[in-house]
Write an enzyme that holds these catalytic residues in place. Structure first.
Site, short mmCIF file in Angstrom:
data_model
loop_
_atom_site.label_atom_id
_atom_site.label_comp_id
_atom_site.label_asym_id
_atom_site.label_seq_id
_atom_site.Cartn_x
_atom_site.Cartn_y
_atom_site.Cartn_z
N GLY A 102 0.81 -1.22 0.00
CA GLY A 102 0.00 0.00 0.00
C GLY A 102 0.84 1.26 0.00
O GLY A 102 0.72 2.10 -0.90
N ASP A 103 1.68 1.43 1.01
CA ASP A 103 2.55 2.60 1.08
C ASP A 103 4.00 2.18 1.26
O ASP A 103 4.80 2.89 1.85
CB ASP A 103 2.12 3.54 2.22
N GLU A 104 4.33 1.00 0.74
CA GLU A 104 5.68 0.46 0.86
C GLU A 104 6.36 0.43 -0.51
O GLU A 104 5.78 -0.06 -1.49
CB GLU A 104 5.65 -0.95 1.46
#
Length: 293
Positions: free
Chosen positions: A212-214
């Site tokens: 997701g936000d990696e």
């Protein structure tokens, strides 16, 4: 019944669905059929006397000429898939075959190229590749493509006895953005973050989204700890400026974990796990920092 074979050959030449282009020994177009006009957009009157390079994408022209000449000399023909340039400036793809032409005394007098439009096939294949290998939101490599590139880099570094680094990056407090402003705004922040990161890395570096936000950054030829630290600081600084959401400034940064081949591991899974664990150490320190694995 008297049949004019040359007339029938001319009709067949002209009405072939494929493009047929005939050039002299210097690459000047001396004949072409209706299929060529349909493919390239030039009438016969416009194209005769022009260099065949007018049909090639400029940056491809030299390599195409070299490939064709080499193959024709060695094998008597050339086949391949190349880009072409339409009269209106659009670029497509053709499957092409080129053969030499000889006179009755076996003297080389020119070349004949048969070209078939495969633009749709190439574009369809590219769409399938894009879906399989790229993140659809940010259009950067996904985990699958990153894994492939890391494995190739490992093999290359083993042969050359060199190193590379992986930066595992997680955006700090990104969940709060989704919870507060919604996922659409969160997606916009992710796209903006990727844009900022791309401005500070090299074209040869691979930035991939694996969650997701990696994100993971594959850096070749940056293995000295001082250079690695400098690069981590640059990445953090790139995200340090406020993001704008609904006309409001929102602060966001990232935590980074760093793994180096072969010191941190000699395969993809080990390197990723090492970098991921180091990233969580950074996050426990409060974020906007980095740790070595």
């Amino acid at each position: 019944m008297d049949v004019n074979l040359s007339t029938h050959r001319a009709q067949a030449f002209n009405y072939l669905f494929d493009s047929v282009v005939v050039t002299d020994t210097t690459g000047i177009i001396i004949d072409w059929n209706c299929g060529s006009q349909q493919l390239y957009g030039y009438s016969k009157e416009e194209i005769l006397g022009q260099s065949v390079s007018i049909l090639h994408v400029p940056e491809d022209s030299a390599s195409i000429t070299e490939l064709v000449i080499s193959s024709v000399e060695q094998h008597g023909k050339w086949t391949g898939e190349i880009r072409f340039l339409h009269k209106d400036g659009t670029i497509g793809w053709v499957e092409s075959m080129c053969v030499p032409l000889f006179d009755d005394e076996q003297q080389f007098i020119g070349a004949l190229g048969i070209n078939r439009d495969i633009t749709k096939r190439v574009e369809d294949a590219q769409r399938v590749l894009n879906l399989a290998c790229y993140d659809q939101l940010t259009q950067i490599p996904n985990r699958y493509l990153l894994m492939d590139r890391v494995k190739q880099t490992i093999e290359r570094c083993k042969r050359m006895n060199t190193k590379f680094s992986l930066f595992y990056m997680d955006l700090d407090d990104f969940k709060n953005i989704n919870d507060t402003y919604g996922h659409c705004q969160g997606d916009s922040v992710l796209i903006e973050a990727v844009t900022r990161l791309h401005k500070v890395i090299r074209e040869s570096d691979t930035l991939a989204r694996i969650g997701g936000d990696e994100f993971v950054l594959l850096l070749e030829d940056i293995t000295d700890n001082n250079d690695i630290s400098r690069m981590a600081d640059i990445l953090i600084s790139a995200l340090d400026k406020p993001f704008t959401i609904n006309a409001q400034p929102v602060l966001l940064n990232c935590s980074i974990g760093i793994a180096t081949f072969p010191d941190s591991g000699d395969d993809f899974d080990t390197l990723i796990k090492t970098a991921d664990f180091a990233m969580y150490k950074s996050k426990r320190q409060g974020g906007a920092t980095y740790r070595f694995g």
